[in-house]
Structures are given as structure tokens and as C-alpha cells.
Design a protein around this motif. Sequence first.
Motif, PDB file in Angstrom:
ATOM      1  N   ALA A  84      42.718  57.456  50.353  1.00  0.00           N
ATOM      2  CA  ALA A  84      43.039  56.144  50.549  1.00  0.00           C
ATOM      3  C   ALA A  84      41.672  55.007  50.554  1.00  0.00           C
ATOM      4  O   ALA A  84      42.018  53.998  51.157  1.00  0.00           O
ATOM      5  CB  ALA A  84      43.885  56.119  51.872  1.00  0.00           C
ATOM      6  N   ASN A  85      40.721  55.606  50.521  1.00  0.00           N
ATOM      7  CA  ASN A  85      39.398  55.167  50.493  1.00  0.00           C
ATOM      8  C   ASN A  85      39.174  54.647  52.027  1.00  0.00           C
ATOM      9  O   ASN A  85      38.254  53.448  52.294  1.00  0.00           O
ATOM     10  CB  ASN A  85      39.098  53.890  49.663  1.00  0.00           C
ATOM     11  N   ASN A  86      39.786  55.121  53.093  1.00  0.00           N
ATOM     12  CA  ASN A  86      39.495  55.020  54.343  1.00  0.00           C
ATOM     13  C   ASN A  86      38.316  55.827  54.656  1.00  0.00           C
ATOM     14  O   ASN A  86      38.648  56.736  55.484  1.00  0.00           O
ATOM     15  CB  ASN A  86      40.681  54.914  55.235  1.00  0.00           C
ATOM     16  N   PHE A  87      37.086  55.720  54.498  1.00  0.00           N
ATOM     17  CA  PHE A  87      36.024  56.850  54.576  1.00  0.00           C
ATOM     18  C   PHE A  87      35.836  57.001  55.916  1.00  0.00           C
ATOM     19  O   PHE A  87      35.374  58.047  56.377  1.00  0.00           O
ATOM     20  CB  PHE A  87      35.007  56.354  53.726  1.00  0.00           C
ATOM     21  N   GLU A  88      35.768  56.005  56.684  1.00  0.00           N
ATOM     22  CA  GLU A  88      35.344  56.105  58.120  1.00  0.00           C
ATOM     23  C   GLU A  88      36.393  56.984  58.786  1.00  0.00           C
ATOM     24  O   GLU A  88      35.835  57.656  59.781  1.00  0.00           O
ATOM     25  CB  GLU A  88      35.434  54.554  58.930  1.00  0.00           C
ATOM     26  N   LYS A  89      37.665  56.795  58.535  1.00  0.00           N
ATOM     27  CA  LYS A  89      38.783  57.649  59.262  1.00  0.00           C
ATOM     28  C   LYS A  89      38.472  59.036  58.602  1.00  0.00           C
ATOM     29  O   LYS A  89      38.930  59.940  59.473  1.00  0.00           O
ATOM     30  CB  LYS A  89      39.949  56.888  58.823  1.00  0.00           C
ATOM     31  N   SER A  90      38.200  59.342  57.655  1.00  0.00           N
ATOM     32  CA  SER A  90      37.886  60.344  56.890  1.00  0.00           C
ATOM     33  C   SER A  90      36.756  61.193  58.055  1.00  0.00           C
ATOM     34  O   SER A  90      37.152  62.447  58.234  1.00  0.00           O
ATOM     35  CB  SER A  90      37.487  60.461  55.548  1.00  0.00           C
ATOM     36  N   GLU A  91      35.894  60.436  58.253  1.00  0.00           N
ATOM     37  CA  GLU A  91      34.523  61.131  58.784  1.00  0.00           C
ATOM     38  C   GLU A  91      35.231  61.478  60.413  1.00  0.00           C
ATOM     39  O   GLU A  91      34.653  62.623  60.840  1.00  0.00           O
ATOM     40  CB  GLU A  91      33.570  60.145  58.715  1.00  0.00           C
ATOM     41  N   GLU A  92      36.043  60.613  60.966  1.00  0.00           N
ATOM     42  CA  GLU A  92      36.703  60.932  62.231  1.00  0.00           C
ATOM     43  C   GLU A  92      37.319  62.288  62.059  1.00  0.00           C
ATOM     44  O   GLU A  92      36.965  63.251  63.137  1.00  0.00           O
ATOM     45  CB  GLU A  92      37.399  59.749  62.628  1.00  0.00           C
ATOM     46  N   GLU A  93      37.985  62.661  61.320  1.00  0.00           N
ATOM     47  CA  GLU A  93      38.855  63.824  61.014  1.00  0.00           C
ATOM     48  C   GLU A  93      37.800  64.987  60.951  1.00  0.00           C
ATOM     49  O   GLU A  93      38.039  66.119  61.408  1.00  0.00           O
ATOM     50  CB  GLU A  93      39.642  64.069  59.904  1.00  0.00           C
TER      51      GLU A  93
END
Length: 561
Positions: free
Chosen positions: A206-215
Motif C-alpha cells: 500500500a506504499n505505507n512504508f512507515e506503517k510497514s516498519e512499525e509492524e
Amino acid sequence: MKNMSKIAAAALPLIFAGSAAFSQSLDDAKKAIDAEQYQKAKSMLKNLTVTQADKDENYFYLGWVYILQDYADSAKNAFTQGIAKNSKSAINYAGLGAVARLDKNSAAVTSNFNQAITLAGKDSKPYTYIGKAYLLEPADSKAAIDVLSKGKAVNPRDPELLVTLGEANRLAIKSSDALANYNEALAIDPKMTSAIVAKGILWKFANNFEKSEEEFKAALAVNPNYGPAYRAWAETDLRWAFNDPKMASAKIKEGTEKYKQYLSLTDRSIESRIQYADFLLLAGDFKTLQTEVTELSKVAGTNLKVHRYLAYSAVENKDYATALPAMTKFLAEAGEKRIIPRDYIYLGRAQIGTGADTAGINSLKKAITLDTTQVDLYKDIAGALYSSKNYIEAGDAYSDYITKSKKVTLNDYLAMGRSYYFGYQGQLFSTETPKPTPDDALLTKADSAFSYIQQKASAPIATVALYQARVNEYKEKDRNNIEGYARPFYEQYIQLTTAKQPVAEADKKGLAEAYAYLGTIYEFKEKDDAKAAENYGKAREYDPTNKTALRYFQKKGGSGK
């Protein structure tokens, strides 16, 4: 009897301890698979097939490791052994279906999966692995969703099945459903790191890279040594780099470091290093990729993919002498089912790079036949044909490229025009017997290409004006009755070229050609000897060896000064 009872009673804890040890060992092997520590898992499972030879599940998981490592034949052997131990082993029939799918044997896929479901009963694991099999490349997300949904109905509290269903929904671009599946799994097992990482991957796409990093950070908080979190994080960095040019350099570097952390947490097996090679290929780091796969290629019996990647990276690094034997080896040994159109692209480029233009062109044409979307290869074909002076064929290939590609530039029109121009010139001055009749249609095609450039360019281009002049000069069939078709183009070339002083050295021969042509106009058409001498003089000034100017002054019997 009393002593025997005591002995028997004393033995019971040992018996149960041994059973627990086996159960833990199988569980450890499954954890190693989840952590992508495949060599470790394979070693454990091979041992289990000896110490617990009657357990069909051991053979299945061993076979599944082989599937993940791309050793289909070894996987099939393991699954077959599992069925030999238990003819009703649903999960091993699921494994055989996975192998059949890799072998593109649709009949065997259907029969084995049907048998697995028939034997599964209330066990959801066969459904899970049939779903995983459908997600092997090329993925069939619809088929995976169908079977996994049936498995969920059998057991709605199987977290591994739910994560697999989430993966299928993600691939089907059903992101909301995928997220719901992952959250269902985590509701059952809040510390399921694979589900947490899967959510990070979902956010990545979804190109939400900051959220990816949180996970990914959340997964590593549960298990700091969970390698797949670092791998997924590295791949997210790579996507981030491709989507944000300003972040590209930093994110590729960061991703490479994350991947190295991933490798340090696996067993650094050949397969793990091949996954690293996969990453390097995606990152476009062909220098590092060639170094890595060169080392891997020295390991006896290594995966053939290594030779494919060696060829790819060597071509990108213009090391064609290394690329060609690597690609040849891969194609000779891989088998038709493993060969993809991209392999023929790199074979063709390696062949052209080593001077085997005809073979290279044929390989590129084969790639287009296998994948008709590869229209940009027409440019490679055209370039090779042009280099080998097959100008008319080159022009046709450039025409195909221009017609079909979405990456066309004005330079491609210039290349097409030059190809047709030189093709006509080759016919005109051919020494073949019988001599070919020059095809005026080639001049028309060349002229059309050059005219298009001048219409679309922000300002007239001197080089194009020169070629327009040359094309139109060839339209003059009788030099004793010259029409002057080329005159406006040569005059434009002179104006554009002399606008900046001093004149560039590279332009002087072109200027001499232009002035010599104008000299012939004044000499033969306008009968103005003074103007003829003036223009021939300028031609000789820019190029003292210009034959047309030398002829004029020799005919005049003097220097012309």
C-alpha cells in the motif's frame, strides 16, 4: 511381579519423555522452516525420518523444505515415502499436488489435491498446504482462496491457515480481507511473528512504508532473531527506494544491511544466499550480485539459478565472455519448464556482446515470441542489425519498436531514418551481381522519419537537416538536369551549424558537403560561375579533400583563388 510393576512404573516417565522429545523436535523443525532456516530444518527432518520412520508428517515437512528450496524431484520422493508409510496421508497428497503444479501437470494437480481433501476429514493442514501450493509461482490466488475458505470452515482457529488465506487475499488485491485474516490469526496467537510480518508486507504494497516498519519492529520485539522480519524489511526498503527517488540511495543501502542481518540469522545456506541474490537482482546491484553468484557457482551441485543470475549480472556488467557460458549452461540443464523469456533476452544480449549477432538476434526474437509484451527488444534487435550493417532489416526493427513501444524518443526516429538511408545507399553502390535496383521507398521512409523529428523537436536539429539534405539529394536522378531538392535542407544545415562560432571540428566535413552541393546548383542549374566558385571555395576551406570542390577547381585549371 511387584518389582516388575515398579520397573514398568519407572519406565513410563521415560517413554513419555521420549515422546515429548520427538514432538518437540518436529515442532523445532517447523519453527526452523518458519524462520527460513532451511538447512537446519532439513537436517532435523532427515533425522526424524530415521528415528521416527513411521511418521508420515516428517516426510511431508522434509518434502516441503525441498519445495521451498526449488528441488521438486527430491520433494516428490519425500512425499511418496510419506504415503508409503501412511496410504491415507492427506498432507503428503497435498505435497504431491504441489510438485505436480510446479511440473505444470494439471491432471496430477487435480487428482492429488482431491485425494488430499477426501482424506483430510477435520484436519485443516492439508487445506493450508494446498493453498500454499497454489501460491507458488505462478500464483493462482483465486484457487488458493477457494480451498483455504473450505479449510477455514473445517477449522476456523488454525492461525497458519488464516495467514495463508491472508496472503492469497493480498495477492488478489483484497487488502481489507487480508488484514482481517491476519488479525484473526493474531487474535488466536498474539505472538505469531509470521502474521505480524505479513501485516507489514501488506502495508508495504500500500506504499505505507512507515506503517510497514512499525509492524517489522513489532515482530522483532516478540522475537529479535526472527530473520524473515529483516528480509521483509529489506524488501520494503527496496520498494521505498523505487517509489521515492530522493530516498533511493539511502534505502537501497539500508535494505542491503537488513538483508545481511537476515542472512546472519539464517544458516547462511546456499538457498539463503540465493535469496540474497534474488534481492540483489531486484535492487539492481549487479556488481555485488556477480561477485556473490560467482562464489556460489563454485559450489558443487548448487542450484542452477546461480548460473542464470551469473549470466544476468555479467551481461549488465558488460562481461559477455562470462555471461554466455553461464547462460548456455543454465539453458542446457534447466529443462524447458524452468526457462523463462527473460533467459533468452540475456542469452541474446550475451551472444551479441560476444559478436554472435545472428544467434543473438534469433534469441531475442524467441523471447518476443514467448512473451509478446517484450516489444522493447525490437530496439536491441535493431541495434544489432545496424551494427552488422543489415540496415534495411534494422530500419524495419526500429519501425516495429516505434510502433509498439511506449518508450520511444526522437533518437529512435533518427536511428530508423539513418537505417533506411544507409539501406538505400547500400543498394545504390552495391557491387553484387546482379546489382539490386535501389528501392525509392527506403528514401521515403527515411525522409518521413527525419521530417517527423523536425516537426516534434523544440528547435530544428542540424544533424537531421543534413540527413534530410542527403535523402533529397539522392532523389536527383540526373545531375546534368539538377532540380535542387536538397538545397533548402543544406542551407538550413549551414545556418544552424555556423550560428555558433567557431565551427566545431566535427561539423566541418558536413559543411563542406553542403557548400559543395550549393556549388553544383550554381554551376549546373543557375549557371552562375561566380557563386559556384564561392561555394566550392568554402567547401574546400572546410575540407581540403572534398572531391566535388577539387573536381571543380581542377577543371578550371587553377587554384580558384
